[in-house]
Design an enzyme around this catalytic site. Structure first.
Site, short mmCIF file in Angstrom:
data_model
loop_
_atom_site.label_atom_id
_atom_site.label_comp_id
_atom_site.label_asym_id
_atom_site.label_seq_id
_atom_site.Cartn_x
_atom_site.Cartn_y
_atom_site.Cartn_z
N LYS A 34 1.17 -0.89 -0.11
CA LYS A 34 0.02 0.05 -0.14
C LYS A 34 1.05 1.19 -0.08
O LYS A 34 2.28 1.40 0.03
CB LYS A 34 -0.96 0.03 1.17
CG LYS A 34 0.13 0.26 2.58
CD LYS A 34 -0.93 0.12 3.82
CE LYS A 34 0.01 0.34 4.93
NZ LYS A 34 -0.72 -0.40 6.17
N ARG A 135 -10.20 0.27 15.04
CA ARG A 135 -10.02 0.89 13.88
C ARG A 135 -10.86 0.81 12.91
O ARG A 135 -12.02 1.38 12.96
CB ARG A 135 -8.45 1.12 13.18
CG ARG A 135 -8.32 1.81 12.17
CD ARG A 135 -6.78 1.98 11.64
NE ARG A 135 -6.37 0.85 11.36
CZ ARG A 135 -5.25 0.77 10.77
NH1 ARG A 135 -4.55 1.86 10.72
NH2 ARG A 135 -4.58 -0.37 10.24
N TYR A 267 18.89 30.20 8.24
CA TYR A 267 17.71 30.99 8.60
C TYR A 267 18.01 31.18 10.28
O TYR A 267 18.29 30.38 10.84
CB TYR A 267 16.41 30.24 8.36
CG TYR A 267 15.94 30.61 6.85
CD1 TYR A 267 15.78 31.76 6.45
CD2 TYR A 267 15.82 29.38 6.14
CE1 TYR A 267 15.32 32.15 5.24
CE2 TYR A 267 15.58 29.97 4.64
CZ TYR A 267 15.21 30.91 4.35
OH TYR A 267 14.78 31.11 3.07
N MET A 315 13.76 24.93 3.02
CA MET A 315 12.71 24.23 2.15
C MET A 315 13.40 23.04 1.39
O MET A 315 12.80 22.06 1.04
CB MET A 315 11.88 25.18 1.41
CG MET A 315 10.76 24.72 0.70
SD MET A 315 9.74 25.79 -0.38
CE MET A 315 9.23 26.81 0.88
C1 PLP Z 1 0.01 -1.54 6.75
C2 PLP Z 1 -0.53 -2.84 7.34
C3 PLP Z 1 0.10 -3.86 7.49
C4 PLP Z 1 1.53 -3.94 7.52
O1 PLP Z 1 2.17 -3.74 8.71
P1 PLP Z 1 3.69 -3.71 8.94
O2 PLP Z 1 3.90 -3.39 10.45
O3 PLP Z 1 4.54 -2.86 8.28
O4 PLP Z 1 4.07 -5.23 8.74
C5 PLP Z 1 -0.49 -4.97 7.76
N1 PLP Z 1 -1.81 -5.19 7.76
C6 PLP Z 1 -2.77 -4.00 7.61
C7 PLP Z 1 -4.05 -4.05 7.58
C8 PLP Z 1 -1.98 -2.83 7.27
O5 PLP Z 1 -2.67 -1.75 7.22
#
Ligand code: PLP
Length: 371
Positions: A34, A135, A267, A315
């Site tokens: 993802k 969640r 800065y 920046m």
């Molecule tokens: C991001 C995610 C993972 C991966 O978790 P890691 O700690 O990076 O191994 C697994 N399951 C779900 C539902 C996630 O959102």
């Protein structure tokens, strides 16, 4: 995207190595790619899953899944961020064979309505159950109702039951993780009465590494496939050994000049030389995802040698104290912000300097142009 001067290099051999390392745990894997594979590039990542014969991939949005499918990945794609599906989403998911993760009644009912309007073939879904993360997911107590709803709707075909662990990477909270695993087993038992073939997926990286037996049929490692250990610094650091960092980030040095004793720079004139220094500016700043307020001791690397970050990060520029280098650096030399040769900076170190976790470091820096 307008290219920046910051270059992200991805070592796909290291990605391969990490996946092979995790496969040794003996579980089927659904690597989590993802958010553009945590900033590494979701399409090349999917190529490597295919090459290694990995049959599951977890992506974020349906749209990300579409890109992965159209790029050629032939395995199962599960969209973790599919939310409530519109009829167009359902069409997209069906056409591209993307399995949405249904996590609440609104999502389930919307999908059911869309499928009734379509009046066609069974549609594969993954079901999310909340075992303690609070969640996303149906409460375990509602799983009987979920199973009954699915039973009454032949077009809905659950293929996977998913839940997520909240504290699998914190050994002091093992009792909580065990309770989550028990809740998950209860939910699985309910669904299995009507759907014995549904596969179970509980473990993330830490779940796979340290709670392997209760991690489910298919595990979802994310961070480890990119070479980092979520249990770094804990008593269970060793459960996830032998990983290699996949991302490195380099930028050019764009100015090198002396700064005499008593002179200040940047800065706010935030740095004042206590003795004569040689300083240089690297072409990266907070616009490139480099934090503006790194901790004391933050470094970058020139030719594999660490040099301290000084003054205030701007920046698109950050200042380095180059005085102690054993050679004379020049404008145009390459600075490694993370990774590279020699005493390379890791995402874990950057996370410590920035007060965050390596996940965020990879996602932020990974937004820059990749080689
Ligand atoms: C991001 C995610 C993972 C991966 O978790 P890691 O700690 O990076 O191994 C697994 N399951 C779900 C539902 C996630 O959102």
């Amino acid at each position: 995207m307008i290219p920046s001067s910051c270059h992200v290099h991805i070592d796909w051999n290291h990605f391969r190595h990490n996946l092979c390392q995790l496969m040794r745990k003996g579980k089927a894997l659904m690597p989590v790619i993802k958010a553009d594979a945590y900033g590494h590039g979701v399409l090349p990542a999917s190529d490597i899953l295919a090459e290694l014969g990995i049959e599951w991939a977890a992506i974020g949005t349906l749209e990300e899944g579409r890109l992965v499918r159209e790029h050629g990945y032939g395995g199962n794609i599960v969209s973790l961020l599919s939310f409530t599906l519109s009829p167009e989403d359902v069409r997209l998911a069906r056409e591209k064979r993307i399995i949405p993760l249904i996590h609440d009644w609104a999502g389930l009912r919307a999908l059911d309505a869309a499928l009734r309007a379509e009046n066609s073939e069974p549609f594969d879904i993954a079901v999310k159950v909340d075992t303690g993360m609070a969640r996303l997911g149906f409460p375990v107590e509602e799983m009987e109702d979920v199973a009954a709803f699915l039973n009454a709707n032949a077009a809905l075909r659950p293929v996977l039951l998913i839940s997520h662990l909240a504290v699998a990477d914190e050994p002091e909270h093992d009792a909580y993780t065990e309770r989550q695993a028990e809740n998950f087993s209860k939910a699985a038992a309910i669904l299995h009465r009507s759907y014995p073939d549904v596969l179970c997926s509980l473990g993330n990286t830490a779940g796979l590494a340290s709670h392997t037996a209760s991690a489910g049929d298919v595990c979802r490692p994310g961070l480890a496939v990119y070479g980092y250990n979520p249990q770094f610094g804990t008593s269970r650091e060793g459960d996830c050994e032998g990983l290699l960092p996949v991302m490195s980030v380099s930028v050019p040095l764009i100015s090198v000049h002396p700064l005499r004793k008593g002179e200040s720079l940047g800065y706010g004139l935030a740095y004042t030389a206590e003795s004569d220094r040689l300083v240089g500016w690297a072409a990266i700043g907070y616009a490139d995802g480099y934090r503006r307020n790194p901790a004391e001791g933050t470094c970058m690397c020139v030719n594999g040698i660490r040099v301290p970050v000084i003054g205030r990060v701007a920046m698109q520029t950050t200042c380095l104290d180059l005085t102690d280098l054993p050679f004379t650096p020049q404008s145009g030399d390459i600075v490694h912000v993370m990774g590279g040769p020699g005493h390379a900076v890791t995402a874990q170190e950057l996370a410590d300097w920035w007060g965050t976790i390596p996940y965020e470091v990879l996602c932020l820096l990974g937004k820059n142009s990749r080689d």
